[in-house]
Design an enzyme around this catalytic site. Structure first.
Site, PDB file in Angstrom:
ATOM      1  N   ARG A 231      48.838  55.148  38.367  1.00 35.80           N
ATOM      2  CA  ARG A 231      48.796  54.006  37.442  1.00 35.80           C
ATOM      3  C   ARG A 231      48.503  54.517  36.046  1.00 35.80           C
ATOM      4  O   ARG A 231      47.479  55.164  35.822  1.00 35.80           O
ATOM      5  CB  ARG A 231      47.714  53.020  37.891  1.00 35.80           C
ATOM      6  CG  ARG A 231      47.681  51.752  37.037  1.00 35.80           C
ATOM      7  CD  ARG A 231      46.851  50.654  37.676  1.00 35.80           C
ATOM      8  NE  ARG A 231      45.434  50.987  37.715  1.00 35.80           N
ATOM      9  CZ  ARG A 231      44.503  50.229  38.282  1.00 35.80           C
ATOM     10  NH1 ARG A 231      44.832  49.109  38.880  1.00 35.80           N
ATOM     11  NH2 ARG A 231      43.248  50.604  38.276  1.00 35.80           N
TER      12      ARG A 231
ATOM     13  N   LYS B 124      39.295  46.313  36.962  1.00 30.73           N
ATOM     14  CA  LYS B 124      40.411  45.412  36.673  1.00 30.73           C
ATOM     15  C   LYS B 124      39.853  44.093  36.152  1.00 30.73           C
ATOM     16  O   LYS B 124      39.295  43.307  36.892  1.00 30.73           O
ATOM     17  CB  LYS B 124      41.262  45.172  37.923  1.00 30.73           C
ATOM     18  CG  LYS B 124      42.047  46.387  38.344  1.00 30.73           C
ATOM     19  CD  LYS B 124      43.295  46.004  39.118  1.00 30.73           C
ATOM     20  CE  LYS B 124      44.383  45.464  38.200  1.00 30.73           C
ATOM     21  NZ  LYS B 124      45.634  45.153  38.926  1.00 30.73           N
TER      22      LYS B 124
ATOM     23  N   SER C 285      50.770  43.128  44.532  1.00 32.32           N
ATOM     24  CA  SER C 285      49.408  42.596  44.431  1.00 32.32           C
ATOM     25  C   SER C 285      49.434  41.083  44.518  1.00 32.32           C
ATOM     26  O   SER C 285      50.245  40.429  43.854  1.00 32.32           O
ATOM     27  CB  SER C 285      48.778  42.987  43.088  1.00 32.32           C
ATOM     28  OG  SER C 285      48.512  44.361  43.044  1.00 32.32           O
TER      29      SER C 285
END
Lengths: 206, 206
Positions: free
Chosen positions: B38, B136, B107
């Protein structure tokens, strides 16, 4: 596909008087012949949705849509091509994944970039920036007209000049070797994008 | 491909004690079975170069490499798959361009996301976040164990739980229905990623 004439590079943050869609339509009515969609802040989903809308918008005019940087967006919407900067995917990878039928343009900021581009499967070079401009702060010093003339002698690819171009200098840039002039703020921030586009697109009509 | 066991999601900004490459290698030595790269700040060229290196790094271990968000990077490096969030490219487009042989994970942050996912060509769901976490910040409220149990009843896809998982709660998350546990800071910021990974990967050995 011919890379020639007026070329619009979008910047939504500079669309002060009209929506992006209106800027594009009005610019096309004024003679813009290529549109590059540039989105540096949007999420992938937003970029995809926007590119889908702009491709539909341009379809009746047969104006090619190029996507800045994002090969995935170009593939997903079936754009006509991709514009790559020196910090984007390598040209070789992009060509392999896009195929030979799509346009790939590459920004050149240094003499070394130009010499390397001779070996790359690109359809045009973006001469960036031709003049100093506040729109792109991440580039090297400006090429100027002498720099453009040097590139013109070095390479036969179509040259798209970008950066600080307006109606007072457009003719000089064409005379120095540009096949196409890319405009950002001069169209995106215009009160009347059609009028501004016409002032420059008429230079190719003579 | 089986989505099961320990799953590392990288975050270079959290790699405090080791390079990203070291974190990945040490985590694999501790039992990590899937790696998702990521990169939210890197240029496309940096992301491509990094993904190329990590794919080579993982190749001897037969550990699949998934790319977060960027289909173009996944295609360019020949990654094993792509992990999509709700703001990324639509799953349908990604599947069309990636083909049926690649892994696509999605997700889910809301019950609506889960119900919609039933109709989508995805290989697993990322249950995000399972617990509240500072890593997050752009997600909805945490699912918790009850939320995970609800998803488990709704859907047969493999479930990868992510967010706030560590050695004190990992067993509960597996018991509530997770097939895989994704770790970010617990591995990226660890003094000893191998040791941390082992503490959790051993849960699948019984």
């Amino acid at each position: 596909m011919l890379i020639r004439g007026l070329y619009l590079v979008t910047d939504r943050s500079l669309c002060l008087h009209h929506s992006l869609e209106e800027v594009i339509l009005k610019s096309v009515q004024g003679g813009v012949q290529i549109v590059q969609l540039r989105e540096k802040e949007a999420s992938s989903r937003e970029f995809f949705a926007l590119a889908t809308r702009i491709k539909e918008l341009l379809s009746p005019f047969s104006i090619p849509l190029l996507i800045n940087d994002r090969l995935d967006i170009a593939l997903a919407v079936g754009a006509h091509g991709l514009h790559l900067g020196q910090s984007d995917l390598p040209v070789i990878e992009a060509r392999r994944l896009l195929g030979d039928d799509k346009i790939i343009g590459l920004s050149v900021e240094t003499e070394q970039d130009v010499l390397q581009a001779k070996q790359l499967p690109v359809d045009y070079l973006g001469v960036s920036p031709i003049f100093a401009t506040p729109t792109k702060r991440d580039t090297k010093s400006a090429w100027g007209l002498d720099g453009l003339r040097w590139i013109r002698k070095e390479i036969e690819l179509p040259l798209v000049a970008i950066g600080g171009i307006n109606d007072t200098n457009a003719e000089d840039v064409i005379s120095a070797g540009a096949d196409s002039l890319a405009l950002v703020s001069y169209l995106c921030s215009a009160d009347d994008p059609t009028h501004n586009a016409e002032k420059i697109s008429k230079l190719w009509k003579h």
